[in-house]
Motif scaffolding. Structure first.
Motif, PDB file in Angstrom:
ATOM      1  N   TYR A   5       0.829  -1.208   0.000  1.00 37.74           N
ATOM      2  CA  TYR A   5       0.000   0.000   0.000  1.00 37.74           C
ATOM      3  C   TYR A   5       0.861   1.255   0.000  1.00 37.74           C
ATOM      4  O   TYR A   5       0.493   2.272  -0.611  1.00 37.74           O
ATOM      5  N   TYR A   6       2.015   1.206   0.647  1.00 38.84           N
ATOM      6  CA  TYR A   6       2.904   2.370   0.643  1.00 38.84           C
ATOM      7  C   TYR A   6       3.419   2.645  -0.760  1.00 38.84           C
ATOM      8  O   TYR A   6       3.404   3.776  -1.235  1.00 38.84           O
ATOM      9  N   ASN A   7       3.858   1.580  -1.447  1.00 37.74           N
ATOM     10  CA  ASN A   7       4.356   1.745  -2.816  1.00 37.74           C
ATOM     11  C   ASN A   7       3.256   2.205  -3.757  1.00 37.74           C
ATOM     12  O   ASN A   7       3.480   3.025  -4.653  1.00 37.74           O
ATOM     13  N   GLY A  12       0.834   6.615  -6.881  1.00 34.23           N
ATOM     14  CA  GLY A  12      -0.291   7.494  -7.179  1.00 34.23           C
ATOM     15  C   GLY A  12       0.071   8.957  -7.004  1.00 34.23           C
ATOM     16  O   GLY A  12      -0.335   9.810  -7.803  1.00 34.23           O
ATOM     17  N   CYS A  13       0.844   9.267  -5.973  1.00 28.24           N
ATOM     18  CA  CYS A  13       1.275  10.653  -5.742  1.00 28.24           C
ATOM     19  C   CYS A  13       2.207  11.116  -6.850  1.00 28.24           C
ATOM     20  O   CYS A  13       2.068  12.232  -7.364  1.00 28.24           O
ATOM     21  N   SER A  14       3.157  10.275  -7.253  1.00 23.58           N
ATOM     22  CA  SER A  14       4.072  10.631  -8.338  1.00 23.58           C
ATOM     23  C   SER A  14       3.311  10.849  -9.635  1.00 23.58           C
ATOM     24  O   SER A  14       3.578  11.795 -10.380  1.00 23.58           O
ATOM     25  N   LEU A 137       5.135   5.274 -15.896  1.00 23.12           N
ATOM     26  CA  LEU A 137       4.589   4.969 -14.574  1.00 23.12           C
ATOM     27  C   LEU A 137       3.353   4.073 -14.645  1.00 23.12           C
ATOM     28  O   LEU A 137       3.102   3.286 -13.722  1.00 23.12           O
ATOM     29  N   THR A 138       2.571   4.182 -15.717  1.00 20.04           N
ATOM     30  CA  THR A 138       1.284   3.478 -15.775  1.00 20.04           C
ATOM     31  C   THR A 138       1.290   2.246 -16.678  1.00 20.04           C
ATOM     32  O   THR A 138       0.283   1.543 -16.739  1.00 20.04           O
ATOM     33  N   ARG A 139       2.370   1.999 -17.391  1.00 21.00           N
ATOM     34  CA  ARG A 139       2.403   0.828 -18.267  1.00 21.00           C
ATOM     35  C   ARG A 139       2.416  -0.450 -17.441  1.00 21.00           C
ATOM     36  O   ARG A 139       2.718  -0.449 -16.241  1.00 21.00           O
ATOM     37  N   ALA A 140       2.085  -1.555 -18.096  1.00 23.88           N
ATOM     38  CA  ALA A 140       1.995  -2.844 -17.412  1.00 23.88           C
ATOM     39  C   ALA A 140       3.362  -3.314 -16.948  1.00 23.88           C
ATOM     40  O   ALA A 140       4.358  -3.145 -17.651  1.00 23.88           O
TER      41      ALA A 140
END
Length: 287
Positions: A5-7, A12-14, A137-140
């Motif tokens: 959850y921390y990661n 999400g913040c980045s 950041l969002t790629r699989a």
């Protein structure tokens, strides 16, 4: 579990700050051009469209996620943000190349107008980097359950449609494919493959792949094989019938554009070849 959850929250913040940066950079790029850059060439409209489209889609994504409306959106939220980010990366990159070439290189004007053009180029480059970072950041990643558009084949589909759009612009002004049937075949290849790739993107973003009367993965493999064969023929035919003196009727000033089309055709062939390799692997893994 706590580390997970921390990661996740850190990611999400980045991602939020990367999107905000991309929003600001693209906004500045087209705002500066719109106020005092003294542009009249048609390509300036293309660059402004690239920045404005990127800004608008990023603003939409931020608003939907801020108000928690993902479940009410009429699109697949696993696929929509990364698809728009990938298109924004390519659009801003094209603007970052076109704008300085046509509006800075060899220009004699100085003063405020030139300063504004330089500023737009800088912020366009920054926007490109920000959108590329968002895609990264969002790629699989291995082991993650994500939408199809976040995978390598999905991102390749975006690149294929974008390259095809650039080809359409280059061959249409002036028309450079109507003096031989073989060149009309090349145009048919560009159109058919673009339509099918765009259809895949729309089906995934609209979450409609389940309505197909056949397995989606097998359709991707069959279409990928067809596209590779078709683009292979276009990669060979286009330069032969455009640059061979026995067939060519083009003027010297058109040759750089036609050469660019030949290079982009070869590039799309490689993109479809890589896509076929990924899609075939997807079929064999799922069987």
């Amino acid at each position: 579990m706590g580390s997970f959850y921390y990661n996740f929250s850190k990611l999400g913040c980045s991602l939020l700050w990367v999107r905000v940066a991309a929003l600001l950079f693209s906004c500045v790029a087209f705002s500066v051009v719109a106020h005092g850059a003294s542009l009249s060439h048609g390509l300036a409209d293309w660059c402004v469209f690239c920045w404005a489209f990127s800004f608008s889609t990023t603003l939409l994504v931020l608003l939907v996620e801020h108000f928690g409306l993902q479940a009410r959106a009429p699109v697949s939220w696993k696929n929509f943000p990364i698809t728009m980010a990938c298109y924004a990366t390519l659009l801003c990159f094209s603007a970052s190349v076109i704008f300085p070439v046509y509006f800075l290189k060899g220009q004699q004007n100085h003063g405020e107008a030139r300063d504004r053009r330089i500023a737009s180029t800088v912020f366009s480059c920054l926007a490109t980097v920000a959108y590329l970072w968002e895609v990264t950041l969002t790629r699989a990643r291995p082991g993650e359950v994500v939408g199809y558009m976040a995978t390598a084949p999905g991102l390749l589909k975006v690149c294929q449609t974008f390259v095809a759009c650039i080809i359409f612009m280059l061959v249409s002004d002036p028309v450079s494919y109507d003096h031989h049937a073989a060149l009309k075949w090349c145009m048919a290849v560009y159109c058919v493959c673009f339509i099918l790739s765009a259809a895949v993107v729309v089906l995934c973003v609209g979450e409609c792949t389940g309505f197909l009367p056949f397995p989606f993965a097998r359709f991707l493999s069959a279409y990928g094989l067809l596209a590779v064969v078709m683009y292979l023929t276009a990669t060979i035919i286009w330069p032969v019938f455009q640059f061979d003196k026995s067939y060519s009727h083009t003027q010297t000033r058109q040759q750089p554009t036609l050469l660019t089309v030949a290079v982009l055709t070869a590039l799309n062939f490689l993109l479809y070849l890589a896509d076929l390799a990924y899609s075939a692997r997807l079929v064999f893994v799922s069987v």
